[in-house]
Design an enzyme around this catalytic site. Structure first.
Site, PDB file in Angstrom:
ATOM      1  N   GLY A 287       0.817  -1.198   0.000  1.00 43.42           N
ATOM      2  CA  GLY A 287       0.000   0.000   0.000  1.00 43.42           C
ATOM      3  C   GLY A 287       0.854   1.253   0.000  1.00 43.42           C
ATOM      4  N   ASP A 288       0.225   2.363   0.328  1.00 45.28           N
ATOM      5  CA  ASP A 288       0.900   3.663   0.289  1.00 45.28           C
ATOM      6  C   ASP A 288       2.201   3.688   1.082  1.00 45.28           C
ATOM      7  OD1 ASP A 288      -1.139   4.691  -1.271  1.00 45.28           O
ATOM      8  OD2 ASP A 288      -2.248   5.497   0.445  1.00 45.28           O
TER       9      ASP A 288
ATOM     10  N   SER B 190       4.193   1.283   2.110  1.00 47.37           N
ATOM     11  CA  SER B 190       5.247   0.435   1.534  1.00 47.37           C
ATOM     12  C   SER B 190       5.910   1.137   0.366  1.00 47.37           C
ATOM     13  CB  SER B 190       4.674  -0.895   1.037  1.00 47.37           C
ATOM     14  OG  SER B 190       4.047  -1.587   2.076  1.00 47.37           O
TER      15      SER B 190
ATOM     16  N   THR C  45      -4.180  -3.651  -1.232  1.00 49.86           N
ATOM     17  CA  THR C  45      -4.713  -2.938  -0.078  1.00 49.86           C
ATOM     18  C   THR C  45      -6.114  -3.399   0.261  1.00 49.86           C
ATOM     19  OG1 THR C  45      -5.407  -0.766   0.722  1.00 49.86           O
ATOM     20  CG2 THR C  45      -5.375  -1.050  -1.652  1.00 49.86           C
ATOM     21  N   ILE C  46      -6.386  -3.504   1.547  1.00 46.97           N
ATOM     22  CA  ILE C  46      -7.747  -3.851   1.969  1.00 46.97           C
ATOM     23  C   ILE C  46      -8.668  -2.650   1.887  1.00 46.97           C
ATOM     24  CG2 ILE C  46      -6.933  -5.698   3.464  1.00 46.97           C
ATOM     25  CD1 ILE C  46      -7.538  -3.881   5.866  1.00 46.97           C
ATOM     26  N   ASP C  47      -8.116  -1.473   1.639  1.00 45.67           N
ATOM     27  CA  ASP C  47      -8.928  -0.259   1.564  1.00 45.67           C
ATOM     28  C   ASP C  47      -9.747  -0.180   0.277  1.00 45.67           C
ATOM     29  OD1 ASP C  47      -7.853   0.521   3.975  1.00 45.67           O
ATOM     30  OD2 ASP C  47      -6.300   1.745   3.060  1.00 45.67           O
TER      31      ASP C  47
ATOM     32  N   ARG D 295     -26.295 -11.177  23.599  1.00 47.04           N
ATOM     33  CA  ARG D 295     -25.516  -9.936  23.641  1.00 47.04           C
ATOM     34  C   ARG D 295     -25.454  -9.304  22.259  1.00 47.04           C
ATOM     35  NH1 ARG D 295     -26.016 -10.157  28.509  1.00 47.04           N
ATOM     36  NH2 ARG D 295     -24.417 -10.802  29.948  1.00 47.04           N
TER      37      ARG D 295
ATOM     38  N   GLY E  73     -10.335  -0.749   6.574  1.00 45.63           N
ATOM     39  CA  GLY E  73     -10.681  -0.635   5.170  1.00 45.63           C
ATOM     40  C   GLY E  73     -11.112   0.757   4.779  1.00 45.63           C
ATOM     41  N   ARG E  74     -10.720   1.718   5.542  1.00 46.15           N
ATOM     42  CA  ARG E  74     -11.023   3.132   5.274  1.00 46.15           C
ATOM     43  C   ARG E  74     -12.453   3.356   4.828  1.00 46.15           C
ATOM     44  NH1 ARG E  74      -6.495   6.063   1.993  1.00 46.15           N
ATOM     45  NH2 ARG E  74      -5.367   4.542   3.189  1.00 46.15           N
TER      46      ARG E  74
END
Length: 114
Positions: A31-32, A34, A65-67, A102, A110-111
């Site tokens: 990602g960014d 790295s 990226t997971i984003d 509950r 993930g933004r």
């Protein structure tokens, strides 16, 4: 140990290792942060050696990226894996929440992808 080195020492070690190993290019996924780190180290090494640097290193970055925030794509590498893991974790915790009567709040990274 690498984190304790100065930028100059890091760049020197990296460029020496690249030359010693005969590496023609760097291909990285990430990602960014790295890409920013790799690009700044390569730029630093290039600036230090000057314009006639014979050791310029081509760099190719493949976004992962997971984003899911890579422009012009439907899904980025890493996003579907993250969704699958999150969905399974939510399914697993749902049974626990139900059996204990509950409410459980699950937050995922993930933004803006959620």
């Amino acid at each position: 140990v690498f984190d304790t080195l100065t930028m100059d020492e890091k760049a020197t070690q990296i460029t020496a290792g690249i030359a010693r190993l005969g590496i023609d290019a760097i291909i990285a996924t990430g990602g960014d942060s790295s890409f920013d780190r790799i690009a700044s180290l390569l730029q630093y090494a290039e600036d230090k050696e000057g314009e006639d640097n014979q050791n310029k290193i081509p760099f190719l970055g493949i976004p992962k990226t997971i984003d899911n925030d890579v422009p012009k794509t439907i899904f980025s590498l890493g996003f579907q894996s993250a969704v699958s893991v999150a969905a399974q974790a939510i399914a697993d915790v749902r049974d626990t929440a139900e059996s204990h009567r509950r409410v459980i709040v699950v937050e995922c990274m993930g933004r803006d992808a959620g």
